[in-house]
Design a protein around this motif. Structure first.
Motif, mmCIF file in Angstrom:
data_model
loop_
_atom_site.group_PDB
_atom_site.id
_atom_site.type_symbol
_atom_site.label_atom_id
_atom_site.label_comp_id
_atom_site.label_asym_id
_atom_site.label_seq_id
_atom_site.Cartn_x
_atom_site.Cartn_y
_atom_site.Cartn_z
ATOM 1 N N ARG A 270 -7.949 0.342 9.761
ATOM 2 C CA ARG A 270 -6.851 1.257 9.456
ATOM 3 C C ARG A 270 -6.561 2.138 10.667
ATOM 4 O O ARG A 270 -7.480 2.725 11.229
ATOM 5 C CB ARG A 270 -7.178 2.128 8.232
ATOM 6 C CG ARG A 270 -7.345 1.307 6.965
ATOM 7 C CD ARG A 270 -7.590 2.140 5.728
ATOM 8 N NE ARG A 270 -7.857 1.279 4.592
ATOM 9 C CZ ARG A 270 -8.138 1.699 3.367
ATOM 10 N NH1 ARG A 270 -8.187 3.009 3.129
ATOM 11 N NH2 ARG A 270 -8.373 0.840 2.379
ATOM 12 N N ASP B 228 -7.444 -3.654 3.562
ATOM 13 C CA ASP B 228 -8.498 -3.561 2.548
ATOM 14 C C ASP B 228 -8.883 -4.975 2.150
ATOM 15 O O ASP B 228 -8.439 -5.946 2.784
ATOM 16 C CB ASP B 228 -8.052 -2.713 1.343
ATOM 17 C CG ASP B 228 -7.033 -3.422 0.447
ATOM 18 O OD1 ASP B 228 -6.534 -4.501 0.844
ATOM 19 O OD2 ASP B 228 -6.740 -2.893 -0.638
ATOM 20 N N GLN C 202 -15.902 -2.522 3.834
ATOM 21 C CA GLN C 202 -15.719 -2.281 2.408
ATOM 22 C C GLN C 202 -16.600 -3.258 1.644
ATOM 23 O O GLN C 202 -16.843 -4.373 2.105
ATOM 24 C CB GLN C 202 -14.258 -2.459 1.987
ATOM 25 C CG GLN C 202 -13.389 -1.264 2.302
ATOM 26 C CD GLN C 202 -12.024 -1.327 1.638
ATOM 27 O OE1 GLN C 202 -11.553 -2.389 1.255
ATOM 28 N NE2 GLN C 202 -11.382 -0.178 1.509
ATOM 29 N N TYR D 33 0.804 -1.216 0.000
ATOM 30 C CA TYR D 33 0.000 0.000 0.000
ATOM 31 C C TYR D 33 0.841 1.273 0.000
ATOM 32 O O TYR D 33 0.312 2.362 0.198
ATOM 33 C CB TYR D 33 -0.917 0.018 1.243
ATOM 34 C CG TYR D 33 -1.762 -1.218 1.385
ATOM 35 C CD1 TYR D 33 -2.906 -1.386 0.625
ATOM 36 C CD2 TYR D 33 -1.396 -2.232 2.266
ATOM 37 C CE1 TYR D 33 -3.684 -2.523 0.755
ATOM 38 C CE2 TYR D 33 -2.173 -3.379 2.405
ATOM 39 C CZ TYR D 33 -3.321 -3.518 1.639
ATOM 40 O OH TYR D 33 -4.085 -4.645 1.767
ATOM 41 N N SER E 194 -14.668 -0.415 -5.101
ATOM 42 C CA SER E 194 -15.087 -0.559 -3.718
ATOM 43 C C SER E 194 -16.116 0.513 -3.387
ATOM 44 O O SER E 194 -16.000 1.649 -3.837
ATOM 45 C CB SER E 194 -13.874 -0.426 -2.791
ATOM 46 O OG SER E 194 -14.266 -0.535 -1.440
ATOM 47 N N VAL F 274 -12.777 -3.861 7.455
ATOM 48 C CA VAL F 274 -11.326 -3.664 7.366
ATOM 49 C C VAL F 274 -10.915 -2.677 8.447
ATOM 50 O O VAL F 274 -11.761 -2.000 9.034
ATOM 51 C CB VAL F 274 -10.906 -3.144 5.964
ATOM 52 C CG1 VAL F 274 -11.285 -4.136 4.876
ATOM 53 C CG2 VAL F 274 -11.521 -1.782 5.678
ATOM 54 N N ASP G 224 -16.630 -4.692 -2.034
ATOM 55 C CA ASP G 224 -15.811 -4.731 -3.249
ATOM 56 C C ASP G 224 -16.390 -5.636 -4.313
ATOM 57 O O ASP G 224 -16.999 -6.666 -4.019
ATOM 58 C CB ASP G 224 -14.401 -5.242 -2.929
ATOM 59 C CG ASP G 224 -13.559 -4.234 -2.176
ATOM 60 O OD1 ASP G 224 -14.114 -3.200 -1.764
ATOM 61 O OD2 ASP G 224 -12.352 -4.481 -2.002
#
Length: 456
Positions: A132, A102, A146, A56, A343, A130, A148
């Motif tokens: 972060r 993700d 998320q 990432y 997403s 997810v 997707d």
């Protein structure tokens, strides 16, 4: 006195009404994903650190939540690193797993691990949380879902066309109009970096450019300068900061700017195909726009990139994004497996629908009726009716205790239940039910079929 419990910053509890609204959004997404031929998969909430780290970019790596090894995790730590308090090196020795950042990288791992079981092209959708380690703020959480949709095993640009249509289909069904689907291509960004003489600083260039809407032109230039991009290069890139016009006009301007870059011209060719076909097929709720400053900070995008902006009346930023990642599975040993995906930001879409009052009233509807409890004999008579009503998918319930009638009615009122069913000796004897409308106060004596009809 015990301290009142709390939850970590950037996380939330969800009430029944909030869960109902989230499920409403998720169900519309699932319906559309499957309508477009995507199949569901799920992956673990945490992965081996080596699966996630380095995928990432530097900024993304810092936001990954690391999980401490179980047991005495310091026992195996390097003494020298521990004494030096080098957190970066120490982490590698005390943490072998991490919460997923993700769903795309875990999906790439899934494809490589199960490649002999998958029929390609493989279209999958995935709706999972997810994590972060970001700074919490409005619309930005540390734990979030998320949603997707990706397809791997095809280089066809029709996939990009279809993904724009998928975005539009979901937003149409959510009645969310005024959404802008921004599109760009990493090949165009590579071409720009090439013609301004900054190819060796492509990542620095794109990461800074992607922040234009957050830190402004001067902020972007300052960051680029700090990363070693020359004043001459900044002068050449100046037209990008005020890049206006229709998609066709923007593509023409890019053709002039990137005339000397084969990579850039390839990007223009791909964008032209996608945009031309999307515009010819038409969109219902969304608008397509070419944004040359759109970079998205993730290193793995190689072709088209997408970002979805909420309607202008809602100051919330991105509510979705994605792109083409030709080389993603290569990092796990599977070469020549092209993929593209998008997403949806569930949490932000929720906030937008809430602010614009777009949730249907029926989404949070509670039970259709509360049966008042007058004692065991009456409760048994009520439960026979409740059992049959539930077989017809009618949501009904009975107050569990033989409490004061006023308390039971008050409970129905607080829950927003529109009807109360009164079952006493008179009703049992006549094999009927008293149905009271708690909004109008009207009360009727009905048999079971009438009760069923009115509560349907």
């Amino acid at each position: 006195m015990a301290q009142k419990p709390s939850i970590p910053k950037g996380t939330r509890d969800f009430s029944p009404a909030e869960v109902a609204k989230r499920q409403y959004i998720i169900q519309i997404m699932k319906t559309n994903f499957e309508k477009f031929g995507y199949q569901p998969i799920e992956t673990p909430s945490f992965e081996n650190s080596e699966t996630l780290m380095g995928k990432y970019g530097e900024e993304g790596d810092r936001l990954i939540f690391k999980i401490l090894n179980s047991g005495d995790y310091l026992a195996k730590a390097n003494e020298v690193v521990l004494s030096a308090k080098d957190s970066q090196k120490l982490t590698a020795t005390i943490s072998e797993k991490a919460l997923r950042y993700d769903l795309t990288v875990p999906f790439a791992r899934y494809v490589v691990q199960h490649q002999n079981e998958i029929e390609f092209p493989f279209k999958r959708y995935q709706i999972q949380p997810v994590w972060r380690a970001d700074r919490p703020q409005k619309g930005r959480f540390r734990e979030f879902y998320q949603c997707d949709a990706d397809v791997v095993g095809s280089t066809s640009l029709w996939q990009e066309v279809e993904l724009v249509q998928l975005y539009d289909s979901v937003f149409s069904e959510l009645r969310l109009e005024g959404v802008t689907i921004k599109i760009n291509n990493r090949k165009i960004l590579s071409g720009i970096a090439e013609v301004i003489g900054a190819s060796d600083k492509l990542i620095d260039f794109t990461v800074a450019l992607d922040k234009l809407d957050k830190i402004g032109e001067e902020g972007v230039k300052k960051e680029m300068t700090e990363k070693g991009i020359s004043a001459a290069a900044l002068e050449k890139v100046q037209p990008l900061f005020n890049f206006s016009g229709t998609i066709t006009e923007k593509l023409q301007k890019l053709s002039v700017l990137l005339a000397s870059s084969d990579e850039g011209k390839k990007g223009i060719e791909e964008l032209s195909f996608i945009c031309d076909n999307v515009l010819k097929l038409g969109l219902s709720a969304a608008t397509l726009d070419l944004d040359v400053t759109l970079a998205r900070g993730l290193n793995y995008y190689t072709g088209a990139i997408f970002e979805v902006s909420a309607p202008e009346k809602v100051a919330l930023g991105s509510i979705g994004g994605g792109g083409r990642y030709d080389d993603l599975t290569g990092i796990f040993g599977l070469r020549n497996m092209s993929g593209v995906g998008i997403s949806f930001g569930l949490d932000r879409i929720y906030l937008v629908l809430e602010e614009l009052n777009l949730f249907p009233e029926t989404v949070t509807a509670t039970s259709a009726a509360l049966f008042i409890n007058y004692g065991n004999e009456e409760a048994f008579y009520a439960m026979k009716a409740i059992t049959e009503l539930r077989k017809s998918s009618i949501k009904v319930e009975m107050y569990p205790e033989n409490a004061k009638v006023g308390k039971q009615f008050q409970h129905a009122d607080k829950r927003g239940i529109p009807f109360a069913v009164i079952v006493g000796a008179t009703e049992i004897q006549s094999k009927k039910y008293s149905l009271k409308n708690l909004v109008t106060g009207e009360q009727l004596l009905v048999d079971f079929e009438e009760l069923k009809e009115k509560l349907s």
